[in-house]
Design a protein around this motif. Structure first.
Motif, PDB file in Angstrom:
ATOM      1  N   GLU A  63       0.808  -1.685  -0.286  1.00 52.74           N
ATOM      2  CA  GLU A  63       0.405   0.033  -0.220  1.00 52.74           C
ATOM      3  C   GLU A  63       0.611   0.981  -0.279  1.00 52.74           C
ATOM      4  N   ILE A  64       0.746   2.533  -1.535  1.00 58.05           N
ATOM      5  CA  ILE A  64       1.482   3.498  -1.342  1.00 58.05           C
ATOM      6  C   ILE A  64       0.516   4.372  -1.919  1.00 58.05           C
ATOM      7  N   TYR A  65       0.692   5.669  -1.067  1.00 58.45           N
ATOM      8  CA  TYR A  65      -0.381   6.617  -2.233  1.00 58.45           C
ATOM      9  C   TYR A  65      -2.126   5.797  -1.839  1.00 58.45           C
ATOM     10  N   GLY A  66      -2.812   5.165  -0.789  1.00 58.58           N
ATOM     11  CA  GLY A  66      -4.355   5.167  -0.919  1.00 58.58           C
ATOM     12  C   GLY A  66      -4.148   4.614  -1.959  1.00 58.58           C
ATOM     13  N   THR A  67      -3.324   3.325  -2.610  1.00 61.67           N
ATOM     14  CA  THR A  67      -3.054   2.308  -3.277  1.00 61.67           C
ATOM     15  C   THR A  67      -2.570   0.874  -2.996  1.00 61.67           C
ATOM     16  N   GLU A  68      -2.977  -0.066  -2.980  1.00 66.21           N
ATOM     17  CA  GLU A  68      -2.772  -1.372  -2.822  1.00 66.21           C
ATOM     18  C   GLU A  68      -2.540  -2.017  -4.159  1.00 66.21           C
ATOM     19  N   TYR A  69      -0.982  -2.371  -4.083  1.00 62.16           N
ATOM     20  CA  TYR A  69      -0.721  -3.161  -6.101  1.00 62.16           C
ATOM     21  C   TYR A  69      -0.395  -4.664  -5.104  1.00 62.16           C
ATOM     22  N   ALA A  70      -0.638  -5.877  -5.805  1.00 63.59           N
ATOM     23  CA  ALA A  70      -0.735  -7.138  -5.611  1.00 63.59           C
ATOM     24  C   ALA A  70      -0.036  -7.844  -6.964  1.00 63.59           C
ATOM     25  N   TYR A  71      -0.731  -9.369  -6.975  1.00 68.63           N
ATOM     26  CA  TYR A  71       0.111  -9.816  -8.369  1.00 68.63           C
ATOM     27  C   TYR A  71      -0.583 -11.211  -7.888  1.00 68.63           C
ATOM     28  N   GLY A  72      -1.172 -11.716  -9.216  1.00 71.35           N
ATOM     29  CA  GLY A  72      -1.718 -13.491  -9.025  1.00 71.35           C
ATOM     30  C   GLY A  72      -1.145 -13.417 -10.616  1.00 71.35           C
ATOM     31  N   GLY A  73      -1.984 -15.150 -11.110  1.00 71.36           N
ATOM     32  CA  GLY A  73      -1.732 -15.285 -11.588  1.00 71.36           C
ATOM     33  C   GLY A  73      -2.847 -15.617 -13.090  1.00 71.36           C
ATOM     34  N   HIS A  74      -2.123 -15.165 -14.272  1.00 71.03           N
ATOM     35  CA  HIS A  74      -2.924 -15.905 -15.071  1.00 71.03           C
ATOM     36  C   HIS A  74      -2.356 -16.534 -16.641  1.00 71.03           C
ATOM     37  N   GLN A  75      -3.111 -16.372 -18.310  1.00 68.51           N
ATOM     38  CA  GLN A  75      -2.204 -17.196 -18.827  1.00 68.51           C
ATOM     39  C   GLN A  75      -2.328 -16.544 -20.010  1.00 68.51           C
ATOM     40  N   TYR A  76      -2.103 -15.291 -20.243  1.00 69.94           N
ATOM     41  CA  TYR A  76      -2.002 -14.318 -20.715  1.00 69.94           C
ATOM     42  C   TYR A  76      -0.008 -13.692 -20.624  1.00 69.94           C
ATOM     43  N   PRO A  77       0.870 -13.454 -21.845  1.00 72.32           N
ATOM     44  CA  PRO A  77       2.125 -13.087 -21.668  1.00 72.32           C
ATOM     45  C   PRO A  77       1.729 -11.089 -21.210  1.00 72.32           C
ATOM     46  N   PHE A  78       1.055 -10.813 -19.998  1.00 71.37           N
ATOM     47  CA  PHE A  78       1.370  -9.664 -20.408  1.00 71.37           C
ATOM     48  C   PHE A  78       0.929  -9.696 -18.330  1.00 71.37           C
ATOM     49  N   THR A  79       1.647  -8.097 -18.199  1.00 70.93           N
ATOM     50  CA  THR A  79       1.067  -7.943 -15.824  1.00 70.93           C
ATOM     51  C   THR A  79       0.094  -8.205 -15.664  1.00 70.93           C
ATOM     52  N   GLY A  80       0.414  -9.845 -14.559  1.00 73.81           N
ATOM     53  CA  GLY A  80      -0.414  -9.670 -13.342  1.00 73.81           C
ATOM     54  C   GLY A  80      -0.921  -8.990 -12.019  1.00 73.81           C
ATOM     55  N   ILE A  81       0.273  -7.376 -12.513  1.00 71.97           N
ATOM     56  CA  ILE A  81       0.410  -6.478 -10.600  1.00 71.97           C
ATOM     57  C   ILE A  81      -1.206  -6.389 -11.196  1.00 71.97           C
ATOM     58  N   PHE A  82      -2.283  -6.054  -9.962  1.00 71.75           N
ATOM     59  CA  PHE A  82      -3.498  -5.491 -10.309  1.00 71.75           C
ATOM     60  C   PHE A  82      -3.268  -4.717  -8.481  1.00 71.75           C
ATOM     61  N   GLU A  83      -4.577  -3.483  -8.915  1.00 78.98           N
ATOM     62  CA  GLU A  83      -4.522  -2.556  -7.787  1.00 78.98           C
ATOM     63  C   GLU A  83      -6.615  -3.144  -7.031  1.00 78.98           C
ATOM     64  N   ILE A  84      -6.491  -2.707  -6.087  1.00 80.07           N
ATOM     65  CA  ILE A  84      -7.442  -3.461  -5.003  1.00 80.07           C
ATOM     66  C   ILE A  84      -7.607  -1.848  -4.167  1.00 80.07           C
ATOM     67  N   ILE A  85      -8.574  -1.285  -3.092  1.00 85.96           N
ATOM     68  CA  ILE A  85      -8.833  -0.137  -1.869  1.00 85.96           C
ATOM     69  C   ILE A  85      -7.931  -0.605  -1.019  1.00 85.96           C
TER      70      ILE A  85
END
Length: 205
Positions: A63-85
């Motif tokens: 969590e930084i600047y009011g956003t939480e960044y995390a990472y998860g898996g999927h089958q596509y060749p682009f970022t798995g990083i996502f944002e949540i409250i």
């Protein structure tokens, strides 16, 4: 170039210097003061029993600047990083339960700098490169905090990855849906809303 080999073109505002009129010494223009929090989640009720002996299954986000960044898996060749409250376990799914926040340190990177860092990290932490033991959400959190303030996350958060070398079948015992939180599924649908992502809910792990 960051210590983990990731390069990123950032403005030098966080490293700018000023010269005092009465001194030749160069001083930082400002102190690091944006807090960096690690939000940790239990990923299964069994943690109520196993955490006391130092073994648990945890998800984490930074969590930084009011956003939480995390990472998860999927089958596509682009970022798995996502944002949540921050600390909103509902955005992650029923199998996640917020556990605690840990202050890792402070940074003087600006909010725009952070977004550029996330874009660069997304090249390494792609959805199709997720691995529960070798390249998981906690590995991402550690890489991110080390860039932001030079500090890693506590080792117990990712202890499952270390135990996997002793219990190689452990990975197969964990539900596949843990790899892709609800928020990441939403992120994928926004990234490629056409039919190419129609099977995003069933990652091949």
């Amino acid at each position: 170039m960051f210590s983990n080999g990731i390069s990123c073109n950032l403005p030098f505002s966080c490293m700018s210097v000023t010269r005092d009129s009465g001194s030749e010494e160069l001083l930082p223009s400002r102190m690091a003061r944006e807090p960096i929090l690690l939000n940790v989640y239990d990923m299964y009720k069994i943690n109520d029993l196993t955490s006391n002996i130092g073994l648990g299954v945890f998800h984490s986000g930074v969590e930084i600047y009011g956003t939480e960044y995390a990472y998860g898996g999927h089958q596509y060749p682009f970022t798995g990083i996502f944002e949540i409250i921050p600390r909103d376990e509902r955005e992650l799914g029923d199998q996640f339960r917020f556990r605690q926040s840990i202050q890792i340190g402070y940074t003087d990177f600006t909010e725009d700098d952070v977004k550029r860092i996330i874009n660069e990290l997304g090249k390494e932490f792609r959805g199709d490169r997720y691995h529960l033991m070798n390249n998981n959400c906690n590995h991402f959190s550690g890489a991110f905090t080390k860039i932001l303030c030079g500090q890693d996350i506590p080792s117990w958060v990712n202890r499952l990855a270390y135990f996997s070398s002793w219990v190689p079948f452990l990975e197969k015992c964990l539900p596949k849906e843990w790899l892709m939180p609800m928020a990441l599924q939403h992120s994928i649908s926004n990234h490629c809303p056409d039919s190419t992502c129609s099977e995003a809910s069933t990652p091949p792990y």
